[in-house]
Design a protein around this motif. Structure first.
Motif, mmCIF file in Angstrom:
data_model
loop_
_atom_site.group_PDB
_atom_site.id
_atom_site.type_symbol
_atom_site.label_atom_id
_atom_site.label_comp_id
_atom_site.label_asym_id
_atom_site.label_seq_id
_atom_site.Cartn_x
_atom_site.Cartn_y
_atom_site.Cartn_z
ATOM 1 N N GLY A 46 0.757 -1.241 0.000
ATOM 2 C CA GLY A 46 0.000 0.000 0.000
ATOM 3 C C GLY A 46 0.785 1.287 0.000
ATOM 4 N N VAL A 47 2.107 1.218 0.213
ATOM 5 C CA VAL A 47 2.933 2.421 0.261
ATOM 6 C C VAL A 47 3.669 2.576 -1.065
ATOM 7 C CG1 VAL A 47 4.937 3.495 1.375
ATOM 8 C CG2 VAL A 47 3.220 2.316 2.754
ATOM 9 N N THR A 48 3.743 3.796 -1.580
ATOM 10 C CA THR A 48 4.468 4.009 -2.824
ATOM 11 C C THR A 48 5.920 3.577 -2.661
ATOM 12 O OG1 THR A 48 4.866 6.305 -2.165
ATOM 13 C CG2 THR A 48 3.010 5.894 -3.617
ATOM 14 N N PHE A 49 6.511 3.113 -3.727
ATOM 15 C CA PHE A 49 7.860 2.554 -3.674
ATOM 16 C C PHE A 49 8.846 3.538 -3.056
ATOM 17 C CE2 PHE A 49 12.070 1.636 -5.303
ATOM 18 C CZ PHE A 49 12.170 0.262 -5.124
ATOM 19 N N ASN A 50 9.644 3.032 -2.107
ATOM 20 C CA ASN A 50 10.687 3.857 -1.500
ATOM 21 C C ASN A 50 11.887 2.967 -1.166
ATOM 22 O OD1 ASN A 50 10.349 2.714 1.233
ATOM 23 N ND2 ASN A 50 8.411 3.843 1.269
ATOM 24 N N ARG A 51 12.901 3.542 -0.550
ATOM 25 C CA ARG A 51 14.155 2.823 -0.322
ATOM 26 C C ARG A 51 14.043 1.721 0.735
ATOM 27 N NH1 ARG A 51 18.441 7.650 0.337
ATOM 28 N NH2 ARG A 51 19.942 5.910 0.356
ATOM 29 N N LEU A 52 12.948 1.697 1.468
ATOM 30 C CA LEU A 52 12.739 0.645 2.457
ATOM 31 C C LEU A 52 11.993 -0.557 1.880
ATOM 32 C CD1 LEU A 52 11.786 2.366 5.860
ATOM 33 C CD2 LEU A 52 13.920 1.210 5.237
ATOM 34 N N PHE A 53 11.694 -0.525 0.597
ATOM 35 C CA PHE A 53 10.892 -1.602 0.014
ATOM 36 C C PHE A 53 11.483 -2.989 0.262
ATOM 37 C CE2 PHE A 53 9.646 -4.400 -3.542
ATOM 38 C CZ PHE A 53 8.279 -4.403 -3.342
ATOM 39 N N PRO A 54 12.787 -3.206 0.116
ATOM 40 C CA PRO A 54 13.334 -4.544 0.419
ATOM 41 C C PRO A 54 13.080 -4.969 1.874
ATOM 42 C CG PRO A 54 14.917 -3.270 -0.845
ATOM 43 C CD PRO A 54 13.838 -2.320 -0.426
ATOM 44 N N ILE A 55 13.127 -4.002 2.794
ATOM 45 C CA ILE A 55 12.844 -4.305 4.200
ATOM 46 C C ILE A 55 11.374 -4.661 4.374
ATOM 47 C CG2 ILE A 55 12.921 -3.434 6.570
ATOM 48 C CD1 ILE A 55 15.633 -3.780 5.336
ATOM 49 N N TYR A 56 10.491 -3.938 3.670
ATOM 50 C CA TYR A 56 9.065 -4.249 3.738
ATOM 51 C C TYR A 56 8.800 -5.688 3.291
ATOM 52 C CZ TYR A 56 8.266 0.856 3.925
ATOM 53 O OH TYR A 56 8.253 2.184 4.263
ATOM 54 N N VAL A 57 9.422 -6.081 2.185
ATOM 55 C CA VAL A 57 9.223 -7.439 1.655
ATOM 56 C C VAL A 57 9.771 -8.481 2.623
ATOM 57 C CG1 VAL A 57 9.800 -9.039 -0.207
ATOM 58 C CG2 VAL A 57 9.239 -6.654 -0.740
ATOM 59 N N LEU A 58 10.952 -8.220 3.166
ATOM 60 C CA LEU A 58 11.567 -9.151 4.111
ATOM 61 C C LEU A 58 10.731 -9.279 5.376
ATOM 62 C CD1 LEU A 58 13.966 -10.968 4.716
ATOM 63 C CD2 LEU A 58 15.204 -8.970 5.582
ATOM 64 N N LEU A 59 10.205 -8.155 5.847
ATOM 65 C CA LEU A 59 9.359 -8.169 7.035
ATOM 66 C C LEU A 59 8.066 -8.930 6.774
ATOM 67 C CD1 LEU A 59 8.651 -7.265 9.905
ATOM 68 C CD2 LEU A 59 7.841 -5.086 8.951
ATOM 69 N N PHE A 60 7.456 -8.687 5.634
ATOM 70 C CA PHE A 60 6.213 -9.384 5.277
ATOM 71 C C PHE A 60 6.438 -10.893 5.194
ATOM 72 C CE2 PHE A 60 3.541 -11.120 1.778
ATOM 73 C CZ PHE A 60 2.331 -11.089 2.439
ATOM 74 N N SER A 61 7.505 -11.294 4.526
ATOM 75 C CA SER A 61 7.813 -12.713 4.396
ATOM 76 C C SER A 61 8.068 -13.353 5.760
ATOM 77 C CB SER A 61 9.044 -12.898 3.503
ATOM 78 O OG SER A 61 9.407 -14.261 3.410
ATOM 79 N N SER A 62 8.843 -12.683 6.588
ATOM 80 C CA SER A 62 9.165 -13.217 7.922
ATOM 81 C C SER A 62 7.913 -13.371 8.765
ATOM 82 C CB SER A 62 10.164 -12.292 8.626
ATOM 83 O OG SER A 62 11.372 -12.179 7.894
ATOM 84 N N CYS A 63 7.054 -12.343 8.749
ATOM 85 C CA CYS A 63 5.808 -12.400 9.527
ATOM 86 C C CYS A 63 4.882 -13.504 9.025
ATOM 87 C CB CYS A 63 5.085 -11.055 9.452
ATOM 88 S SG CYS A 63 5.857 -9.712 10.379
ATOM 89 N N LEU A 64 4.798 -13.649 7.716
ATOM 90 C CA LEU A 64 3.904 -14.652 7.135
ATOM 91 C C LEU A 64 4.295 -16.062 7.558
ATOM 92 C CD1 LEU A 64 1.603 -15.462 5.231
ATOM 93 C CD2 LEU A 64 3.257 -15.412 3.349
ATOM 94 N N PHE A 65 5.569 -16.397 7.416
ATOM 95 C CA PHE A 65 6.001 -17.754 7.747
ATOM 96 C C PHE A 65 6.047 -17.986 9.257
ATOM 97 C CE2 PHE A 65 7.476 -17.442 3.356
ATOM 98 C CZ PHE A 65 6.993 -18.646 2.851
ATOM 99 N N ALA A 66 6.380 -16.967 10.017
ATOM 100 C CA ALA A 66 6.352 -17.095 11.472
ATOM 101 C C ALA A 66 4.925 -17.351 11.942
ATOM 102 C CB ALA A 66 6.906 -15.830 12.130
ATOM 103 N N MET A 67 3.967 -16.678 11.318
ATOM 104 C CA MET A 67 2.559 -16.887 11.676
ATOM 105 C C MET A 67 2.124 -18.314 11.369
ATOM 106 S SD MET A 67 -0.285 -15.898 12.897
ATOM 107 C CE MET A 67 -0.137 -14.127 13.096
ATOM 108 N N ILE A 68 2.550 -18.842 10.244
ATOM 109 C CA ILE A 68 2.221 -20.221 9.885
ATOM 110 C C ILE A 68 2.766 -21.188 10.930
ATOM 111 C CG2 ILE A 68 2.632 -22.069 8.211
ATOM 112 C CD1 ILE A 68 2.644 -19.895 6.024
ATOM 113 N N PHE A 69 4.021 -20.977 11.321
ATOM 114 C CA PHE A 69 4.648 -21.856 12.307
ATOM 115 C C PHE A 69 3.967 -21.745 13.672
ATOM 116 C CE2 PHE A 69 8.721 -21.111 9.699
ATOM 117 C CZ PHE A 69 8.414 -22.171 8.870
ATOM 118 N N LEU A 70 3.658 -20.514 14.101
ATOM 119 C CA LEU A 70 3.052 -20.323 15.419
ATOM 120 C C LEU A 70 1.646 -20.905 15.480
ATOM 121 C CD1 LEU A 70 4.117 -16.705 16.520
ATOM 122 C CD2 LEU A 70 5.015 -18.903 17.305
ATOM 123 N N ILE A 71 0.843 -20.632 14.469
ATOM 124 C CA ILE A 71 -0.532 -21.146 14.455
ATOM 125 C C ILE A 71 -0.529 -22.671 14.373
ATOM 126 C CG2 ILE A 71 -2.679 -21.256 13.134
ATOM 127 C CD1 ILE A 71 -2.347 -18.705 14.701
#
Length: 284
Positions: free
Chosen positions: A109-134
């Motif tokens: 939802g945020v226009t592309f900026n220099r933190l985009f790689p961090i956003y993707v890494l954070l999203f991926s980490s949260c997604l898989f961590a959620m799968i493992f925790l649930i």
């Protein structure tokens, strides 16, 4: 320490980076106006990591960043205590749900900026961590028989009502679909990820959990504290968003203030109370 714990602490670090940069980073720029693809004039924030986002979106993002800082710290606390009691595991998953939602909104939802790689890494980490925790919560025998035998009709109805609250977005979607005109709040964007996440994931998840709880299904009892924690996070996040947006001179109409701010705050408070009552049965 389990591998999942390392992933959780990594998520905390990434969240602190994105949130702190979002709140405090400044390029010294100022607001400017652009014309969107629909021919409308939109004012952009012009400063910091959200310089190419609208003033409304930038204010909302900064408010979310502030509240997410708190969620990240609480998430780290729950992670550290997750081995001592099952209730911390449920709250940990609930806090992670908030971080997953946060990261998805940044990535999509945020226009592309220099933190985009961090956003993707954070999203991926949260997604898989959620799968493992649930997955862990579902497999573990972490619910006392006294809770499994207890009817929680009020909580079940509340979950279904909370999930149905996202139908408020239809107020913006249906007129655009019927008339063929762009969304009234589309600004410089082509779509609104929040609409997709809420209607495609949040709504069916909360309805399904509520129905499972009414039928006294184990999955309903296990997802309830997770979903209640998420509602609490959303309730307090909209406060932060409103504070930042107001400080930027954005006038929130009374109708939207009641429908999109106060209502979610009330749901968050009720969810917190119900969650506390639910956790009295978790003694492990």
């Amino acid at each position: 320490m389990k591998k999942i714990d390392y992933l959780c602490y990594f998520i905390v670090i990434l969240t602190l980076i994105t949130a702190l940069v979002g709140i405090f980073y400044s390029t010294g720029g100022s607001r400017f106006v652009v014309q969107n693809i629909y021919g409308e004039i939109i004012e952009l924030y012009g400063d910091g990591i959200y310089k190419y986002n609208s003033v409304l979106k930038a204010g909302g993002n900064k408010g979310t960043d502030l509240m997410t800082l708190i969620v990240a710290i609480v998430f780290a606390f729950f992670t550290a205590l997750s081995k001592s009691s099952a209730k911390y595991k449920f709250w940990q998953a609930g806090a992670l749900a908030g971080l997953l939602y946060y990261s998805s909104c940044l990535a999509f939802g945020v226009t592309f900026n220099r933190l985009f790689p961090i956003y993707v890494l954070l999203f991926s980490s949260c997604l898989f961590a959620m799968i493992f925790l649930i997955n862990g919560l579902i497999k573990e025998d972490n619910l006392p028989q006294s809770l499994k035998d207890k009817s929680l009709k009020g909580t079940a109805i509340f979950l279904m009502v909370s999930g149905s609250s996202v139908l408020v977005w239809l107020e913006f979607i249906l007129p655009a679909v019927i008339t063929g005109q762009p969304l009234s709040i589309i600004e410089i964007y082509t779509t609104e990820p929040t609409f997709v996440l809420d209607l495609a994931i949040i709504l069916p998840t909360y309805l399904g959990c509520g129905i499972a709880l009414l039928k006294k299904k184990t999955i309903g009892y296990k997802l309830t504290p997770v979903l209640l924690t998420f509602i609490t996070i959303i309730g307090f996040t909209v406060i932060g968003q409103n504070v930042f947006q107001t400080s930027m001179g954005i006038d929130i109409p009374i109708r939207e203030l009641i429908g999109l701010v106060i209502s979610f705050v009330v749901l968050g408070i009720i969810a917190t109370i119900l969650n506390a009552k639910f956790m009295k049965y978790i003694i492990k």
